[in-house]
Write an enzyme that holds these catalytic residues in place. Structure first.
Site, PDB file in Angstrom:
ATOM      1  N   LYS A   1       0.638  -1.299   0.475  1.00 14.60           N
ATOM      2  CA  LYS A   1      -0.196   0.273   0.469  1.00 14.60           C
ATOM      3  C   LYS A   1       0.596   1.479   0.182  1.00 14.60           C
ATOM      4  O   LYS A   1       0.295   2.847  -0.319  1.00 14.60           O
ATOM      5  CB  LYS A   1      -0.558   0.143   1.391  1.00 14.60           C
ATOM      6  CG  LYS A   1      -1.869  -1.422   0.934  1.00 14.60           C
ATOM      7  CD  LYS A   1      -3.426  -1.261   2.625  1.00 14.60           C
ATOM      8  CE  LYS A   1      -4.277  -2.323   1.480  1.00 14.60           C
ATOM      9  NZ  LYS A   1      -3.196  -3.308   1.619  1.00 14.60           N
TER      10      LYS A   1
HETATM   11  C1  LIG Z   1      -4.748  -4.875   0.828  1.00 15.16           C
HETATM   12  C2  LIG Z   1      -3.664  -5.845   0.936  1.00 15.16           C
HETATM   13  C3  LIG Z   1      -3.714  -6.723  -0.238  1.00 15.16           C
HETATM   14  C4  LIG Z   1      -5.110  -7.040  -0.901  1.00 15.16           C
HETATM   15  O1  LIG Z   1      -5.100  -5.589  -1.748  1.00 15.16           O
HETATM   16  P1  LIG Z   1      -6.101  -5.486  -2.539  1.00 15.16           P
HETATM   17  O2  LIG Z   1      -5.683  -4.034  -3.201  1.00 15.16           O
HETATM   18  O3  LIG Z   1      -7.670  -4.589  -1.852  1.00 15.16           O
HETATM   19  O4  LIG Z   1      -7.247  -6.286  -3.507  1.00 15.16           O
HETATM   20  C5  LIG Z   1      -2.921  -7.863  -0.347  1.00 15.16           C
HETATM   21  N1  LIG Z   1      -1.755  -7.767   0.282  1.00 15.16           N
HETATM   22  C6  LIG Z   1      -1.494  -7.481   1.258  1.00 15.16           C
HETATM   23  C7  LIG Z   1      -0.057  -7.616   2.549  1.00 15.16           C
HETATM   24  C8  LIG Z   1      -2.373  -6.453   1.336  1.00 15.16           C
HETATM   25  O5  LIG Z   1      -2.094  -4.938   2.237  1.00 15.16           O
END
Ligand SMILES: *Cc1c(COP(=O)(O)O)cnc(C)c1O
Length: 486
Positions: free
Chosen positions: A106
């Site tokens: 993120k």
């Molecule tokens: C948020 C997240 C995801 C999922 O991503 P999306 O865009 O919500 O599908 C997968 N792995 C980790 C470690 C995350 O923090």
């Protein structure tokens, strides 16, 4: 550039307004009306920041000066200026998205969003301060705090479930410095915290509660196009790496397998394809909460099922917001259809897409899932066979990517997206490779590093010694007064 709501009942806006608003007033998500002309081949010749400048400049033209914003967002924040490196592991290529300031994928978006938001505030001549409200199950909170700390004109307030995040995740959040940041635990689970945040938005919607305070609320959630667009970059980056290594020639297809929760990451892959990148299949990897992989198989989205707590908690989600954008795009921007499906989801908890839409999804996507046992076995296998240590979310992707190849025989080069550092989930990773899980998460981190020789990311070492600045715990009915400072 014109952005319109996926549900068709809100007025169109430009890209700066779309980033400021986050969600359209009719409850829909903003999508561009038309794609811009885009030199995708030229994009592949650039370095990662250069790619980001070209992509964001094309999709968010009202937000400027984009080159400068990208430099400010990323320079010196990641382990290298490459931002998102790729590593060849066995037959697959792993795209490491976790080399940023909080060791979660993120970061790629949440380093950029504050820059986009502050530039949009200026271009729209907004005089109020923006207050970002976020409920987090762990990863988003810290990435958002790090991204928004001390950004002028913006404040951020993060709520997390008391006892509901890992010790590492809690420590990351409660030690966050910054004059404009607030963090608070809520008695309840993640859904309680998220519902609390939604209630605050609803309570403030008519503007009365915030009158005279000079603030406006916004969200750092992936419903915001300003969070989605920066994620397109690393699909180009991975493709360029494969070209450099001679694994593909310009124009060859590449498959991507994406550990998926809210469908933002994988949707960015589809947008990369719409901009011209030769993407083969997009493979959607779910954990036990396999609402998306079921949907891809059957065409029916059914959220009426229990939410399981898994070892890949950032994917423990039953309503994947960004799927709405895919339905909109694949139905030829049929906003009436999307509005109807979303209404069914709200009232009945399920919907079934028309046959044509199902066929369009089949043409582009493939889905499968891994339970905790398969996830753990995949971590162990990847470590023993390839000497590569991956986290639980990445392992879900790895397992599903292997299944895809075994079931389809498709030998197109495969990129597996790696979304977190193994050190964010030390207990599950340690136990997967047969290590002793005694002690707290910080002891486990140390032991994992001793056994594997893989260094602990700098932002996670020393976390235990940092001063805890935000130790409050409140009942869920006091979230609004916390926000208002009463
Ligand atoms: C948020 C997240 C995801 C999922 O991503 P999306 O865009 O919500 O599908 C997968 N792995 C980790 C470690 C995350 O923090």
């Amino acid at each position: 550039m014109i952005y319109q709501s996926t549900r068709g009942a809100s007025a169109p806006v430009n890209s700066a307004q779309a980033v400021l608003k986050g969600l359209a007033d009719d409850g829909g998500l903003y999508m561009m009306k038309e794609l811009p002309a885009f030199d995708w081949q030229g994009c592949l010749t650039k370095d990662t920041k250069g790619m980001a400048k070209q992509i964001l400049g094309a999709l968010l033209p009202e937000i400027q000066p984009m080159d400068e914003l990208v430099e400010r967002a990323y320079t010196g924040k990641f382990e290298s200026e490459e931002l998102t490196p790729t590593v060849k592991v066995g037959d697959f290529t792993v795209l490491e998205l976790f080399r940023g300031p909080t060791s979660a994928f993120k970061d790629v978006a949440l380093c950029m969003l504050p820059q986009l938001l502050t530039a949009a505030i200026q271009s729209e001549g907004m005089e109020k301060e923006i207050l970002i409200l976020t409920a987090t199950s762990g990863d988003t909170g810290k990435a958002a705090l790090a991204g928004f700390a001390d950004v002028p004109g913006v404040g951020i307030c993060v709520f997390y479930p008391h006892g509901g995040v890992s010790a590492v995740q809690r420590a990351q959040m409660v030690t966050q410095k910054g004059k404009n940041v607030r963090v608070c635990a809520v008695e309840g689970n993640f859904d309680d915290a998220q519902t609390g945040v939604k209630n605050i938005f609803a309570a403030c919607a008519d503007g009365k509660l915030l009158e005279g305070r000079g603030i406006e609320l916004s969200s750092a959630n992936s419903i915001n196009i300003g969070r989605l667009a920066p994620q397109i970059t690393y699909y180009f980056k991975a493709y360029a790496d494969l070209m450099r290594r001679g694994e593909v020639k310009l124009g060859d297809k590449v498959n991507f397998c994406v550990p998926t929760g809210n469908f933002g990451d994988i949707l960015a892959g589809y947008l990369a394809e719409l901009l011209g990148l030769p993407v083969g299949k997009l493979i959607c990897a779910s954990n036990t909460n396999k609402v998306l992989s079921d949907f891809i198989h059957t065409g029916t989205y059914d959220r009426k099922r229990p939410l399981h707590k898994t070892d890949s908690p950032s994917m423990d989600i039953l309503v994947s917001s960004n799927l709405e954008r895919l339905l909109y795009l694949l139905s030829g921007q049929d906003a009436a259809l999307v509005a109807d499906l979303m209404k069914q989801l709200n009232t009945e908890g399920r919907y079934t897409v028309p046959a044509e839409l199902k066929a369009a999804i089949d043409g582009q996507f493939w889905g499968d899932f891994a339970g905790d046992a398969e996830t753990s076995a995949a971590i162990d296998r990847v470590w023993k066979e390839h000497g590569y240590l991956c986290d639980t979310h990445t392992a879900v992707g790895w397992y599903v990517a292997e299944n895809y190849v075994n079931q389809t025989g498709d030998r197109t080069p495969m990129v597996v997206l790696s979304t977190a550092s193994p050190y964010k989930f030390p207990a599950a990773v340690l136990s997967a490779i047969g290590g002793d899980t005694n002690g707290d998460e910080f002891d486990q981190m140390e032991r994992l590093s001793q056994i594997t020789g893989v260094p602990i990311p700098r932002n996670l070492t020393g976390l235990k010694e940092l001063e805890e600045l935000h130790t409050g715990v409140i009942p869920k009915d006091q979230m609004l007064s916390f926000v208002l400072g009463e």
